[in-house]
Design a protein around this motif. Sequence first.
Motif, PDB file in Angstrom:
ATOM      1  N   GLU A 114      -9.475  -0.143  10.676  1.00 59.03           N
ATOM      2  CA  GLU A 114      -9.741   1.010  11.264  1.00 59.03           C
ATOM      3  C   GLU A 114      -7.920   0.797  12.333  1.00 59.03           C
ATOM      4  O   GLU A 114      -8.242   1.721  13.140  1.00 59.03           O
ATOM      5  CB  GLU A 114     -10.647   0.767  12.169  1.00 59.03           C
ATOM      6  CG  GLU A 114     -12.397   0.685  11.402  1.00 59.03           C
ATOM      7  CD  GLU A 114     -12.032   1.767  10.701  1.00 59.03           C
ATOM      8  OE1 GLU A 114     -11.907   3.135  10.976  1.00 59.03           O
ATOM      9  OE2 GLU A 114     -12.869   1.748   9.673  1.00 59.03           O
ATOM     10  N   GLU A 115      -7.238   0.284  12.234  1.00 62.65           N
ATOM     11  CA  GLU A 115      -5.793   0.126  12.846  1.00 62.65           C
ATOM     12  C   GLU A 115      -4.644   0.181  11.076  1.00 62.65           C
ATOM     13  O   GLU A 115      -4.448   0.335  10.460  1.00 62.65           O
ATOM     14  CB  GLU A 115      -5.327  -1.419  13.053  1.00 62.65           C
ATOM     15  CG  GLU A 115      -3.896  -1.092  13.741  1.00 62.65           C
ATOM     16  CD  GLU A 115      -3.661  -2.654  14.067  1.00 62.65           C
ATOM     17  OE1 GLU A 115      -2.868  -2.498  13.611  1.00 62.65           O
ATOM     18  OE2 GLU A 115      -4.808  -3.915  14.149  1.00 62.65           O
ATOM     19  N   THR A 116      -3.912   1.999  11.757  1.00 64.28           N
ATOM     20  CA  THR A 116      -3.045   2.260  11.206  1.00 64.28           C
ATOM     21  C   THR A 116      -2.107   1.135  10.703  1.00 64.28           C
ATOM     22  O   THR A 116      -1.319   0.708  11.777  1.00 64.28           O
ATOM     23  CB  THR A 116      -2.324   2.958  12.073  1.00 64.28           C
ATOM     24  OG1 THR A 116      -3.478   4.204  11.809  1.00 64.28           O
ATOM     25  CG2 THR A 116      -1.667   4.553  10.583  1.00 64.28           C
ATOM     26  N   ILE A 117      -1.412   1.267   9.363  1.00 69.79           N
ATOM     27  CA  ILE A 117      -0.979   0.642   8.705  1.00 69.79           C
ATOM     28  C   ILE A 117       0.251   1.369   8.759  1.00 69.79           C
ATOM     29  O   ILE A 117       1.514   0.341   8.165  1.00 69.79           O
ATOM     30  CB  ILE A 117      -1.345  -0.844   8.004  1.00 69.79           C
ATOM     31  CG1 ILE A 117      -2.111   0.136   6.779  1.00 69.79           C
ATOM     32  CG2 ILE A 117      -1.686  -1.925   8.804  1.00 69.79           C
ATOM     33  CD1 ILE A 117      -2.245  -1.073   5.752  1.00 69.79           C
ATOM     34  N   SER A 118       0.428   2.441   7.962  1.00 67.92           N
ATOM     35  CA  SER A 118       0.885   3.441   7.206  1.00 67.92           C
ATOM     36  C   SER A 118       0.851   4.469   8.043  1.00 67.92           C
ATOM     37  O   SER A 118      -0.439   4.721   7.277  1.00 67.92           O
ATOM     38  CB  SER A 118       2.040   3.383   6.201  1.00 67.92           C
ATOM     39  OG  SER A 118       3.266   3.511   5.732  1.00 67.92           O
ATOM     40  N   SER A 119       1.889   5.375   7.371  1.00 70.65           N
ATOM     41  CA  SER A 119       1.520   6.733   7.969  1.00 70.65           C
ATOM     42  C   SER A 119       2.486   7.464   7.705  1.00 70.65           C
ATOM     43  O   SER A 119       3.749   7.246   7.533  1.00 70.65           O
ATOM     44  CB  SER A 119       0.584   7.467   9.212  1.00 70.65           C
ATOM     45  OG  SER A 119       1.450   7.069  10.667  1.00 70.65           O
ATOM     46  N   SER A 120       1.816   9.242   8.042  1.00 67.18           N
ATOM     47  CA  SER A 120       3.118  10.343   7.348  1.00 67.18           C
ATOM     48  C   SER A 120       2.946  11.283   8.058  1.00 67.18           C
ATOM     49  O   SER A 120       1.368  11.730   8.037  1.00 67.18           O
ATOM     50  CB  SER A 120       3.790  10.407   5.600  1.00 67.18           C
ATOM     51  OG  SER A 120       4.535  10.860   5.668  1.00 67.18           O
TER      52      SER A 120
ATOM     53  N   TRP B 188      -1.495  14.583   9.344  1.00 68.16           N
ATOM     54  CA  TRP B 188      -1.114  13.815   8.950  1.00 68.16           C
ATOM     55  C   TRP B 188      -1.778  12.216   8.706  1.00 68.16           C
ATOM     56  O   TRP B 188      -3.227  11.781   8.718  1.00 68.16           O
ATOM     57  CB  TRP B 188      -1.328  12.601  10.846  1.00 68.16           C
ATOM     58  CG  TRP B 188      -0.666  11.859  11.162  1.00 68.16           C
ATOM     59  CD1 TRP B 188      -0.506  10.653  10.461  1.00 68.16           C
ATOM     60  CD2 TRP B 188      -0.830  11.031  12.909  1.00 68.16           C
ATOM     61  NE1 TRP B 188       1.121   9.615  11.643  1.00 68.16           N
ATOM     62  CE2 TRP B 188      -0.393   9.954  12.755  1.00 68.16           C
ATOM     63  CE3 TRP B 188      -1.429  11.645  13.649  1.00 68.16           C
ATOM     64  CZ2 TRP B 188       0.270   9.202  13.426  1.00 68.16           C
ATOM     65  CZ3 TRP B 188      -0.834  10.390  15.169  1.00 68.16           C
ATOM     66  CH2 TRP B 188       0.334   9.721  14.945  1.00 68.16           C
ATOM     67  N   GLY B 189      -1.702  11.705   7.187  1.00 67.87           N
ATOM     68  CA  GLY B 189      -2.105  10.869   6.725  1.00 67.87           C
ATOM     69  C   GLY B 189      -1.523   9.161   6.876  1.00 67.87           C
ATOM     70  O   GLY B 189      -0.825   9.295   7.570  1.00 67.87           O
ATOM     71  N   LYS B 190      -3.235   8.471   6.564  1.00 76.66           N
ATOM     72  CA  LYS B 190      -2.560   7.362   7.411  1.00 76.66           C
ATOM     73  C   LYS B 190      -3.330   6.212   6.913  1.00 76.66           C
ATOM     74  O   LYS B 190      -4.534   6.654   6.449  1.00 76.66           O
ATOM     75  CB  LYS B 190      -3.557   7.143   8.815  1.00 76.66           C
ATOM     76  CG  LYS B 190      -2.821   8.695   9.796  1.00 76.66           C
ATOM     77  CD  LYS B 190      -4.104   8.309  11.274  1.00 76.66           C
ATOM     78  CE  LYS B 190      -3.686   9.086  12.296  1.00 76.66           C
ATOM     79  NZ  LYS B 190      -4.179   9.585  13.712  1.00 76.66           N
ATOM     80  N   ILE B 191      -2.952   5.625   6.435  1.00 77.95           N
ATOM     81  CA  ILE B 191      -3.851   4.674   6.155  1.00 77.95           C
ATOM     82  C   ILE B 191      -4.006   2.960   7.274  1.00 77.95           C
ATOM     83  O   ILE B 191      -3.354   2.353   7.910  1.00 77.95           O
ATOM     84  CB  ILE B 191      -2.780   3.004   4.826  1.00 77.95           C
ATOM     85  CG1 ILE B 191      -1.758   4.384   3.461  1.00 77.95           C
ATOM     86  CG2 ILE B 191      -3.402   2.241   3.584  1.00 77.95           C
ATOM     87  CD1 ILE B 191      -0.650   3.892   2.588  1.00 77.95           C
ATOM     88  N   LEU B 192      -5.235   2.469   6.878  1.00 73.88           N
ATOM     89  CA  LEU B 192      -5.607   1.598   7.850  1.00 73.88           C
ATOM     90  C   LEU B 192      -6.401   0.781   6.809  1.00 73.88           C
ATOM     91  O   LEU B 192      -6.592   0.227   5.902  1.00 73.88           O
ATOM     92  CB  LEU B 192      -7.289   2.158   8.318  1.00 73.88           C
ATOM     93  CG  LEU B 192      -6.681   3.867   8.791  1.00 73.88           C
ATOM     94  CD1 LEU B 192      -8.258   4.408   9.728  1.00 73.88           C
ATOM     95  CD2 LEU B 192      -6.270   4.158  10.457  1.00 73.88           C
TER      96      LEU B 192
ATOM     97  N   VAL C 178       0.977  -1.069  -0.427  1.00 69.41           N
ATOM     98  CA  VAL C 178       0.226   0.060  -0.288  1.00 69.41           C
ATOM     99  C   VAL C 178       1.124   1.456  -0.009  1.00 69.41           C
ATOM    100  O   VAL C 178       1.900   1.411   1.047  1.00 69.41           O
ATOM    101  CB  VAL C 178      -1.224   0.271   1.067  1.00 69.41           C
ATOM    102  CG1 VAL C 178      -1.790  -0.946   1.164  1.00 69.41           C
ATOM    103  CG2 VAL C 178      -0.136   0.024   2.294  1.00 69.41           C
ATOM    104  N   SER C 179       0.226   2.446  -0.807  1.00 68.32           N
ATOM    105  CA  SER C 179       1.160   3.779  -0.536  1.00 68.32           C
ATOM    106  C   SER C 179      -0.394   4.838  -1.142  1.00 68.32           C
ATOM    107  O   SER C 179      -1.444   4.183  -0.838  1.00 68.32           O
ATOM    108  CB  SER C 179       1.925   3.717  -1.726  1.00 68.32           C
ATOM    109  OG  SER C 179       1.801   3.455  -2.914  1.00 68.32           O
ATOM    110  N   ALA C 180       0.168   5.967  -0.157  1.00 68.60           N
ATOM    111  CA  ALA C 180      -0.662   6.872  -0.598  1.00 68.60           C
ATOM    112  C   ALA C 180      -0.545   8.269  -0.362  1.00 68.60           C
ATOM    113  O   ALA C 180       0.653   8.279  -0.462  1.00 68.60           O
ATOM    114  CB  ALA C 180      -1.440   6.692   0.760  1.00 68.60           C
ATOM    115  N   SER C 181      -1.115   9.302  -1.408  1.00 64.73           N
ATOM    116  CA  SER C 181      -0.729  10.951  -0.898  1.00 64.73           C
ATOM    117  C   SER C 181      -2.060  11.072  -0.237  1.00 64.73           C
ATOM    118  O   SER C 181      -3.702  11.147  -0.709  1.00 64.73           O
ATOM    119  CB  SER C 181      -0.319  11.784  -2.539  1.00 64.73           C
ATOM    120  OG  SER C 181       0.533  13.064  -1.785  1.00 64.73           O
TER     121      SER C 181
END
Length: 174
Positions: A113-119, A106-110, A90-93
Amino acid sequence: MKIKKIAQSVGIVGTVTSNINDQNDNAVPNAKTIKEALKTNYILVTSTTASSLSDNFKILLNSKADGYGAKLTLENNSVKIGSGISKIKVSASVFVNGPNQTGYVWGKILKNEETISSSIIPYANQGGFLSTPIPASIVDVSENDEISLIADSTCNGTLRTGKANTWLLVEVIE
């Protein structure tokens, strides 16, 4: 794709000189099957809704911008994992227009409902926009897991829409 040599393995050496491409599928038996096996199932989703951001705002992922295969689907603002998948990348913007106070996004991929990657990107009231790219991460998954995108914004702003701005990419690894 042109394959010229197959590496030597256990004393067997072979040479393949045919092209595997859309114009010459008959050059190699089962070329279409080989091409299909080489393609990665993926889905790229985005939002068409310029929403006002706030704390832990779930981005309205409502548009499939690109993809291949049927193992991943866009349902209820999330990517739903299909059967037979055990690992994804996974990746995102997240792109924000008009943040209006000092703070952060704070960008978060869930996953469910659990955060798995963020920036996280700080904002000091300078300029009219900011972007929070979320780096790629490999994640174990099961059928029916849901992958979603959050913008946790303390500096407010509006989500910039479209696949060039705010997006979530999910790729099947295995």
